[in-house]
Write a protein that holds these residues in place. Structure first.
Motif, mmCIF file in Angstrom:
data_model
loop_
_atom_site.group_PDB
_atom_site.id
_atom_site.type_symbol
_atom_site.label_atom_id
_atom_site.label_comp_id
_atom_site.label_asym_id
_atom_site.label_seq_id
_atom_site.Cartn_x
_atom_site.Cartn_y
_atom_site.Cartn_z
ATOM 1 N N LEU A 3 2.793 4.513 -1.055
ATOM 2 C CA LEU A 3 3.470 4.061 0.151
ATOM 3 C C LEU A 3 4.925 3.728 -0.088
ATOM 4 C CD1 LEU A 3 0.657 1.728 1.570
ATOM 5 C CD2 LEU A 3 1.143 4.113 2.148
ATOM 6 N N LEU A 4 5.408 3.896 -1.313
ATOM 7 C CA LEU A 4 6.789 3.562 -1.621
ATOM 8 C C LEU A 4 7.702 4.629 -1.049
ATOM 9 C CD1 LEU A 4 6.402 2.357 -5.285
ATOM 10 C CD2 LEU A 4 6.620 0.972 -3.223
ATOM 11 N N PRO A 5 8.826 4.250 -0.434
ATOM 12 C CA PRO A 5 9.716 5.225 0.206
ATOM 13 C C PRO A 5 10.604 5.917 -0.806
ATOM 14 C CG PRO A 5 10.611 3.028 0.485
ATOM 15 C CD PRO A 5 9.293 2.838 -0.203
ATOM 16 N N GLY A 6 10.916 7.198 -0.481
ATOM 17 C CA GLY A 6 11.957 7.907 -1.224
ATOM 18 C C GLY A 6 11.662 8.104 -2.681
ATOM 19 N N ILE A 34 10.961 -3.834 -9.319
ATOM 20 C CA ILE A 34 10.213 -2.806 -10.049
ATOM 21 C C ILE A 34 8.745 -3.136 -9.938
ATOM 22 C CG2 ILE A 34 9.922 -1.577 -12.224
ATOM 23 C CD1 ILE A 34 12.717 -1.333 -10.975
ATOM 24 N N VAL A 35 7.984 -2.185 -9.420
ATOM 25 C CA VAL A 35 6.553 -2.401 -9.239
ATOM 26 C C VAL A 35 5.800 -1.306 -9.981
ATOM 27 C CG1 VAL A 35 6.860 -3.544 -7.005
ATOM 28 C CG2 VAL A 35 6.540 -1.058 -7.101
ATOM 29 N N GLU A 36 4.531 -1.585 -10.255
ATOM 30 C CA GLU A 36 3.646 -0.607 -10.892
ATOM 31 C C GLU A 36 2.833 0.070 -9.803
ATOM 32 O OE1 GLU A 36 0.168 -0.395 -14.342
ATOM 33 O OE2 GLU A 36 1.283 -2.245 -13.974
ATOM 34 N N CYS A 47 10.936 1.924 -8.661
ATOM 35 C CA CYS A 47 11.818 0.991 -7.955
ATOM 36 C C CYS A 47 11.392 0.949 -6.485
ATOM 37 C CB CYS A 47 13.265 1.440 -8.078
ATOM 38 S SG CYS A 47 14.426 0.398 -7.162
ATOM 39 N N ALA A 48 11.115 -0.274 -5.974
ATOM 40 C CA ALA A 48 10.635 -0.411 -4.597
ATOM 41 C C ALA A 48 11.732 -0.165 -3.584
ATOM 42 C CB ALA A 48 10.030 -1.802 -4.399
#
Length: 434
Positions: A3-6, A34-36, A47-48
């Motif tokens: 669901l993370l954009p781009g 920064i997410v996993e 990178c969110a």
């Protein structure tokens, strides 16, 4: 689905950037969010804010590592090797397997792989059949062995690949031509050693009686001497070497222990040795026996023994020991016969007399026609002794039979027969005179 954009993927994973507090930071936008994320069951650090991938997950898409259930990175996966077609990958694997079967050094394998990659990328081999591409693998290994002076026969490669020998030879010649490779010829000594390595006569077993088993070193040495004799007497020139080596090995094997082996036939010998009997081998055996009989006629202590093609095997050791002298005597006897026939020649009737005199001078018995003929015949190549019969020409048509050669030549055709400027001038003068 993430669901993370781009989300953006680089060809290679970028290095991580850390802040003063030790927190991860995006090298693209500088964000610390920064997410996993598990993208298609692959853990990644993303990178969110901008969707930049800091570290990618592990894949299992290489054939070798999938067999062992090992995880690899994307840079080592098949996604980075898409330029290698499946045919090329299979060929490389076949080259490696063939080198392992033949116990070739690592240097040979590298050279064979380099030749295969050059050959598979050449336009001449793009649209060939799968059978020829399989043979191409064996050709690259065969060329490598020949260049490194590694004794290997074409028959061995064909037996491993279950390939037709004629097709293999055609692909091999095409590889040499297209890749411009220089391959040295295999010497007869190396060929004898390689061919005799597959024989099963060097150790006693249930299928091989004790009297038929022979020491490998003695048999190889005696076979090499007989093959060298065949080479010196024109029997190798223009012939396939395997039938000659097989016939020489049979004579060498019989001569080492002639008492119990003279009754063993040539086909049975090949069956015991576990090798094929080439069709021309019987002819090569007959030619070798003729040469040995001729050499035996030059030794005084063998003339009284009535040596024939079966008993001459007992004296092969003595004949090979004095080989150079006996060959020189055979050549000189042939020259003396020609000179005596020429000196007495007032027609063809004088030739048999001269030949008979020379035969009696050599100590040949008058009744031994076969022995006399072996002495009379000069030591020449087989193509001169037994020339092939010329093919019969087709019957001429009635129109061709009417041509006598005295027909007039037209002006348009006569120009084809003029070769020099002087002839052209003479022809022009003749035309002006008429």
């Amino acid at each position: 689905r993430s669901l993370l954009p781009g989300r953006r993927r680089l060809r290679q994973p970028a290095g991580e950037v850390f802040t003063m507090s030790g927190q991860r930071k995006c090298p693209d936008c500088g964000s610390s969010e920064i997410v996993e994320d598990a993208h298609y069951a692959q853990n990644q650090l993303v990178c969110a804010d901008c969707g930049f991938i800091l570290t990618e997950g592990l894949l299992t898409t290489t054939f070798q590592d999938e067999e062992h259930l090992q995880e690899v990175t994307y840079s080592r996966s098949t996604g980075q090797n898409e330029q290698l077609s499946r045919c090329k990958q299979r060929g490389i694997k076949r080259v490696q397997d063939l080198c392992k079967v033949l116990y070739l050094p690592a240097v040979f394998e590298e050279t064979a792989l380099a030749y295969f990659q050059r050959a598979i990328e050449h336009p001449s081999f793009h649209l060939v059949s799968l059978e020829k591409k399989e043979i191409l693998v064996g050709c690259c290994v065969f060329v490598t062995c020949r260049q490194h002076n590694w004794p290997l026969t074409m028959g061995t490669i064909c037996s491993l690949l279950y390939a037709d020998k004629e097709l293999f030879a055609s692909v091999y010649l095409c590889v040499l031509k297209e890749l411009e490779l220089d391959v040295p010829a295999l010497s007869l000594t190396d060929l004898v050693k390689t061919h005799l390595n597959s024989f099963k006569l060097f150790q006693s077993s249930a299928n091989i009686p004790a009297k038929f088993a022979e020491d490998k070193g003695k048999m190889v040495a005696r076979t090499i001497q007989i093959v060298e004799l065949a080479s010196e007497t024109w029997l190798v020139t223009g012939r396939h070497p395997i039938p000659i080596v097989t016939a020489a090995a049979y004579l060498a094997w019989q001569s080492l222990q002639p008492v119990g082996r003279l009754t063993c036939t040539f086909p049975r010998f090949c069956k015991l040795a576990g090798t094929d009997l080439p069709p021309p081998a019987h002819l090569r055996l007959k030619e070798l026996n003729d040469i040995l009989l001729r050499m035996a006629s030059q030794l005084a202590w063998l003339r009284v023994l009535n040596v024939d093609k079966k008993t001459v095997v007992k004296h092969i050791g003595d004949l090979l020991q004095h080989r150079h002298f006996l060959l020189k005597s055979s050549f000189s006897s042939g020259d003396s016969e020609d000179q005596s026939a020429t000196a007495a020649g007032n027609g063809p009737e004088s030739s048999p007399r001269a030949a008979g005199c020379s035969a009696r001078a050599e100590g040949c018995h008058p009744g031994g026609k076969q022995k006399c003929s072996s002495v009379q015949r000069p030591l020449l190549p087989p193509c001169l002794i037994n020339p092939r019969k010329r093919l019969r020409t087709a019957a001429l048509s009635p129109s061709d039979q009417a041509i006598t050669g005295d027909e007039a030549i037209s002006d348009s055709e006569i120009e084809q027969y003029l070769r020099s400027q002087e002839e052209m001038q003479e022809f022009s003068k003749a035309q002006a005179w008429h």
